[in-house]
Write a protein that holds these residues in place. Structure first.
Motif, PDB file in Angstrom:
ATOM      1  N   SER A  89       5.369  20.457  -3.790  1.00 41.09           N
ATOM      2  CA  SER A  89       4.466  19.314  -3.670  1.00 41.09           C
ATOM      3  C   SER A  89       3.355  19.421  -4.714  1.00 41.09           C
ATOM      4  CB  SER A  89       3.859  19.258  -2.269  1.00 41.09           C
ATOM      5  OG  SER A  89       2.859  18.247  -2.205  1.00 41.09           O
ATOM      6  N   PRO A  90       2.981  18.299  -5.344  1.00 40.74           N
ATOM      7  CA  PRO A  90       1.877  18.359  -6.305  1.00 40.74           C
ATOM      8  C   PRO A  90       0.510  18.512  -5.646  1.00 40.74           C
ATOM      9  CG  PRO A  90       2.626  16.104  -6.054  1.00 40.74           C
ATOM     10  CD  PRO A  90       3.574  16.951  -5.264  1.00 40.74           C
ATOM     11  N   PHE A  91       0.449  18.460  -4.312  1.00 43.69           N
ATOM     12  CA  PHE A  91      -0.831  18.551  -3.610  1.00 43.69           C
ATOM     13  C   PHE A  91      -1.068  19.941  -3.025  1.00 43.69           C
ATOM     14  CE2 PHE A  91       0.790  14.196  -3.296  1.00 43.69           C
ATOM     15  CZ  PHE A  91      -0.228  13.507  -3.934  1.00 43.69           C
ATOM     16  N   ARG A  92      -0.264  20.904  -3.415  1.00 46.26           N
ATOM     17  CA  ARG A  92      -0.498  22.275  -2.971  1.00 46.26           C
ATOM     18  C   ARG A  92      -1.684  22.878  -3.701  1.00 46.26           C
ATOM     19  NH1 ARG A  92       4.548  25.547  -4.299  1.00 46.26           N
ATOM     20  NH2 ARG A  92       4.275  24.335  -6.212  1.00 46.26           N
ATOM     21  N   ALA A  93      -2.282  23.863  -3.073  1.00 46.96           N
ATOM     22  CA  ALA A  93      -3.433  24.532  -3.699  1.00 46.96           C
ATOM     23  C   ALA A  93      -3.012  25.368  -4.896  1.00 46.96           C
ATOM     24  CB  ALA A  93      -4.138  25.416  -2.667  1.00 46.96           C
ATOM     25  N   GLN A  94      -1.728  25.739  -4.964  1.00 46.09           N
ATOM     26  CA  GLN A  94      -1.269  26.576  -6.090  1.00 46.09           C
ATOM     27  C   GLN A  94      -1.077  25.770  -7.376  1.00 46.09           C
ATOM     28  OE1 GLN A  94       0.074  26.492  -3.106  1.00 46.09           O
ATOM     29  NE2 GLN A  94      -0.361  28.531  -2.239  1.00 46.09           N
ATOM     30  N   VAL A  95      -1.071  24.446  -7.301  1.00 45.95           N
ATOM     31  CA  VAL A  95      -0.885  23.631  -8.503  1.00 45.95           C
ATOM     32  C   VAL A  95      -2.160  23.651  -9.325  1.00 45.95           C
ATOM     33  CG1 VAL A  95      -0.394  21.322  -9.371  1.00 45.95           C
ATOM     34  CG2 VAL A  95       0.813  22.178  -7.355  1.00 45.95           C
ATOM     35  N   PRO A  96      -2.105  24.053 -10.592  1.00 47.20           N
ATOM     36  CA  PRO A  96      -3.332  24.142 -11.401  1.00 47.20           C
ATOM     37  C   PRO A  96      -3.932  22.755 -11.646  1.00 47.20           C
ATOM     38  CG  PRO A  96      -1.532  25.383 -12.404  1.00 47.20           C
ATOM     39  CD  PRO A  96      -0.927  24.544 -11.329  1.00 47.20           C
ATOM     40  N   PHE A  97      -5.242  22.662 -11.470  1.00 52.68           N
ATOM     41  CA  PHE A  97      -5.974  21.430 -11.757  1.00 52.68           C
ATOM     42  C   PHE A  97      -6.585  21.565 -13.150  1.00 52.68           C
ATOM     43  CE2 PHE A  97      -9.870  18.876 -11.754  1.00 52.68           C
ATOM     44  CZ  PHE A  97      -9.367  17.643 -11.376  1.00 52.68           C
ATOM     45  N   VAL A  98      -6.200  20.657 -14.050  1.00 55.91           N
ATOM     46  CA  VAL A  98      -6.645  20.751 -15.444  1.00 55.91           C
ATOM     47  C   VAL A  98      -7.611  19.631 -15.825  1.00 55.91           C
ATOM     48  CG1 VAL A  98      -4.554  21.948 -16.150  1.00 55.91           C
ATOM     49  CG2 VAL A  98      -4.630  19.450 -16.245  1.00 55.91           C
ATOM     50  N   THR A 153       0.825  -1.203   0.000  1.00 55.02           N
ATOM     51  CA  THR A 153       0.000   0.000   0.000  1.00 55.02           C
ATOM     52  C   THR A 153       0.862   1.257   0.000  1.00 55.02           C
ATOM     53  OG1 THR A 153      -1.750  -1.180   1.182  1.00 55.02           O
ATOM     54  CG2 THR A 153      -1.832   1.220   1.206  1.00 55.02           C
ATOM     55  N   LEU A 154       1.924   1.254   0.801  1.00 55.42           N
ATOM     56  CA  LEU A 154       2.762   2.444   0.917  1.00 55.42           C
ATOM     57  C   LEU A 154       3.637   2.667  -0.304  1.00 55.42           C
ATOM     58  CD1 LEU A 154       3.918   2.278   4.654  1.00 55.42           C
ATOM     59  CD2 LEU A 154       2.211   3.783   3.645  1.00 55.42           C
ATOM     60  N   PHE A 155       4.146   1.583  -0.873  1.00 56.89           N
ATOM     61  CA  PHE A 155       5.137   1.731  -1.938  1.00 56.89           C
ATOM     62  C   PHE A 155       4.606   1.399  -3.326  1.00 56.89           C
ATOM     63  CE2 PHE A 155       7.563   0.906   1.927  1.00 56.89           C
ATOM     64  CZ  PHE A 155       8.430   1.984   1.917  1.00 56.89           C
ATOM     65  N   MET A 156       3.336   0.948  -3.455  1.00 55.93           N
ATOM     66  CA  MET A 156       2.791   0.665  -4.776  1.00 55.93           C
ATOM     67  C   MET A 156       1.450   1.353  -4.987  1.00 55.93           C
ATOM     68  SD  MET A 156       2.081  -3.020  -6.618  1.00 55.93           S
ATOM     69  CE  MET A 156       3.834  -3.374  -6.658  1.00 55.93           C
ATOM     70  N   LEU A 157       0.476   1.067  -4.122  1.00 58.32           N
ATOM     71  CA  LEU A 157      -0.855   1.622  -4.334  1.00 58.32           C
ATOM     72  C   LEU A 157      -0.876   3.131  -4.137  1.00 58.32           C
ATOM     73  CD1 LEU A 157      -3.824   1.117  -4.927  1.00 58.32           C
ATOM     74  CD2 LEU A 157      -4.184   0.697  -2.481  1.00 58.32           C
ATOM     75  N   LEU A 158      -0.249   3.606  -3.059  1.00 61.44           N
ATOM     76  CA  LEU A 158      -0.238   5.050  -2.804  1.00 61.44           C
ATOM     77  C   LEU A 158       0.490   5.832  -3.893  1.00 61.44           C
ATOM     78  CD1 LEU A 158      -1.125   7.213  -0.833  1.00 61.44           C
ATOM     79  CD2 LEU A 158       1.004   6.888   0.445  1.00 61.44           C
ATOM     80  N   PRO A 159       1.675   5.395  -4.378  1.00 58.65           N
ATOM     81  CA  PRO A 159       2.290   6.127  -5.502  1.00 58.65           C
ATOM     82  C   PRO A 159       1.439   6.121  -6.772  1.00 58.65           C
ATOM     83  CG  PRO A 159       3.930   4.777  -4.392  1.00 58.65           C
ATOM     84  CD  PRO A 159       2.604   4.391  -3.822  1.00 58.65           C
ATOM     85  N   ILE A 160       0.690   5.046  -7.026  1.00 54.59           N
ATOM     86  CA  ILE A 160      -0.178   5.018  -8.209  1.00 54.59           C
ATOM     87  C   ILE A 160      -1.278   6.068  -8.090  1.00 54.59           C
ATOM     88  CG2 ILE A 160      -1.872   3.614  -9.443  1.00 54.59           C
ATOM     89  CD1 ILE A 160      -0.131   1.195  -8.920  1.00 54.59           C
ATOM     90  N   VAL A 161      -1.876   6.162  -6.889  1.00 56.72           N
ATOM     91  CA  VAL A 161      -2.916   7.172  -6.669  1.00 56.72           C
ATOM     92  C   VAL A 161      -2.330   8.579  -6.796  1.00 56.72           C
ATOM     93  CG1 VAL A 161      -4.574   8.067  -4.998  1.00 56.72           C
ATOM     94  CG2 VAL A 161      -4.265   5.594  -5.245  1.00 56.72           C
ATOM     95  N   MET A 162      -1.132   8.796  -6.272  1.00 54.62           N
ATOM     96  CA  MET A 162      -0.485  10.102  -6.387  1.00 54.62           C
ATOM     97  C   MET A 162      -0.179  10.436  -7.840  1.00 54.62           C
ATOM     98  SD  MET A 162       2.095   9.803  -3.115  1.00 54.62           S
ATOM     99  CE  MET A 162       2.884  11.366  -3.475  1.00 54.62           C
ATOM    100  N   ALA A 163       0.289   9.439  -8.609  1.00 52.11           N
ATOM    101  CA  ALA A 163       0.572   9.683 -10.025  1.00 52.11           C
ATOM    102  C   ALA A 163      -0.707   9.979 -10.794  1.00 52.11           C
ATOM    103  CB  ALA A 163       1.287   8.478 -10.630  1.00 52.11           C
ATOM    104  N   LEU A 164      -1.807   9.324 -10.418  1.00 51.90           N
ATOM    105  CA  LEU A 164      -3.088   9.618 -11.063  1.00 51.90           C
ATOM    106  C   LEU A 164      -3.517  11.055 -10.806  1.00 51.90           C
ATOM    107  CD1 LEU A 164      -5.507   8.575 -12.676  1.00 51.90           C
ATOM    108  CD2 LEU A 164      -6.522   7.807 -10.515  1.00 51.90           C
TER     109      LEU A 164
END
Length: 384
Positions: free
Chosen positions: A60-69, A37-48
């Motif tokens: 961080s890609p989870f900051r509010a300043q990152v544009p959501f397209v 979960t930590l090293f496979m499933l969670l990185p897949i969700v983050m990449a998605l």
């Protein structure tokens, strides 16, 4: 004095054996589940999530300043007429021809090698098995560098071709498609001036002439390398399956007068169907994920004829700093591999499953008349 009667105590409820086994099983697999979960499933969700943003790799890609397209990174690969779609479709075309050649070639070669080293009368089986398997355990980077020297303009391959009077091509700088070269050699078309009907238009930004190019000469060197290095692993799979075939089946077919070709077709290959499905599935997945050979040998050159989706995803994300588009390419490739693997499973499924299992089967045909006895069986009958 009246005696006071006490109610019998109820026995404490205990967990059933099945429940205790389930709890014990989950306790044993819990560390593995947590690690996956930590090293496979969670990185897949983050990449998605990254594929749905316009993240440039800063912070961080989870900051509010990152544009959501949203799905713009995905639609750009299929609908928008730009360089991103052109590169992606070019990589799909290259990888399609790569898969079309590598998967059948490595499967046939691996099966042939397994049949050779499985012969009982073959001397030096251990040596041949080790020699055929050795390229599979060698570093792909080291072999790729070796092929760079072998297929260079003054390398061993061109020297051997010159010895027989053939002028070898510049392998790693020749962007011509093999089908274009073959059609031009027989005079059907002129590669320098292709038919206007094939160059006028085509799907996804590429002309029909580009789609029908075949693998380039540079891609052929990578194909030769991969077939040579992967056949040894699949040879071992086929060899293990061949050794599991009962000897009585082959002996019975030999007594019935079956030739070696008939035994291969009607006895050996049907028994190898599960292993064949495994080899084809692993080969299909690996060929759509080819990266290291392209990275070392060509970097997608010449003229993007060795560009693959896996290398394009790396190039887009880590060189152009467009992590959203790079992640989108990787997920499109993931869906493509899943669909192709499911289609392959559907094609190679058993006949009973193909007919629905519960469907009413037609009556079996009458048994054929007994075949004429072979000389060996006839001699046994006379002895009896």
């Amino acid at each position: 004095m009246a005696e006071t009667t006490t109610a019998p105590r109820r026995p404490a409820r205990r967990l059933g054996d099945r429940a205790r086994e389930n709890i014990a099983g989950w306790l044993f697999v819990a560390p593995v589940v947590v690690i996956l979960t930590l090293f496979m499933l969670l990185p897949i969700v983050m990449a998605l999530w990254v594929s749905l943003t316009d993240w440039n790799g800063q912070g961080s890609p989870f900051r509010a300043q990152v544009p959501f397209v949203g799905v713009d990174n995905y639609t750009e690969l299929f609908t928008q007429d730009n360089l991103a779609r052109l590169n992606f479709m070019t990589s799909l075309r290259n990888n399609f021809y790569y898969v079309l050649v590598v998967v059948p070639a490595q499967t046939v070669l691996a099966l042939g090698l397994a049949l050779v080293v499985n012969r009982r009368l073959l001397k030096g089986k251990t040596f041949f098995r080790t020699a055929f398997f050795f390229p599979s355990v060698t570093s792909s980077v080291a072999i790729s560098v070796l092929f760079l020297f072998i297929f260079s303009n003054s390398g061993a391959v061109n020297q051997l071709l010159a010895f027989v009077g053939v002028d070898g091509p510049p392998w790693f700088s020749d962007a011509r498609g093999v089908l274009h070269v073959l059609l031009g050699s027989v005079g059907l078309v002129d590669p320098e001036a292709p038919p206007a009907a094939l160059t006028a238009g085509g799907p996804f930004g590429l002309s029909w002439w580009d789609w029908l190019s075949g693998p380039s000469v540079a891609m052929c060197t990578i194909i030769i390398l991969v077939v040579w290095t992967t056949s040894g692993t699949f040879m071992l799979m086929f060899l293990a399956a061949l050794q599991d075939i009962p000897v009585t089946l082959e002996e019975a077919s030999m007594l019935d007068g079956a030739t070696s070709r008939q035994r291969l077709r009607y006895v050996t290959l049907p028994m190898l169907k599960p292993t064949l499905f495994l080899v084809l599935t692993l080969g299909l997945i690996a060929t759509w994920q080819v990266f290291d050979q392209v990275y070392v040998m060509s970097q997608g050159k010449p003229a993007k004829t060795t560009l693959t989706p896996a290398f394009l995803s790396y190039q887009t994300a880590f060189k152009e700093l467009d992590y959203g588009s790079g992640a989108a390419i990787s997920f499109v490739l993931f869906v493509l591999i899943v669909v192709l693997a499911a289609f392959q499973r559907w094609v190679m499924r058993d006949r009973d499953a193909r007919d629905g299992g519960s469907a009413k089967r037609p009556a079996s045909p009458p048994a054929p008349p007994p075949a004429s006895p072979t000389p060996r069986s006839a001699s046994r009958q006379r002895r009896a």
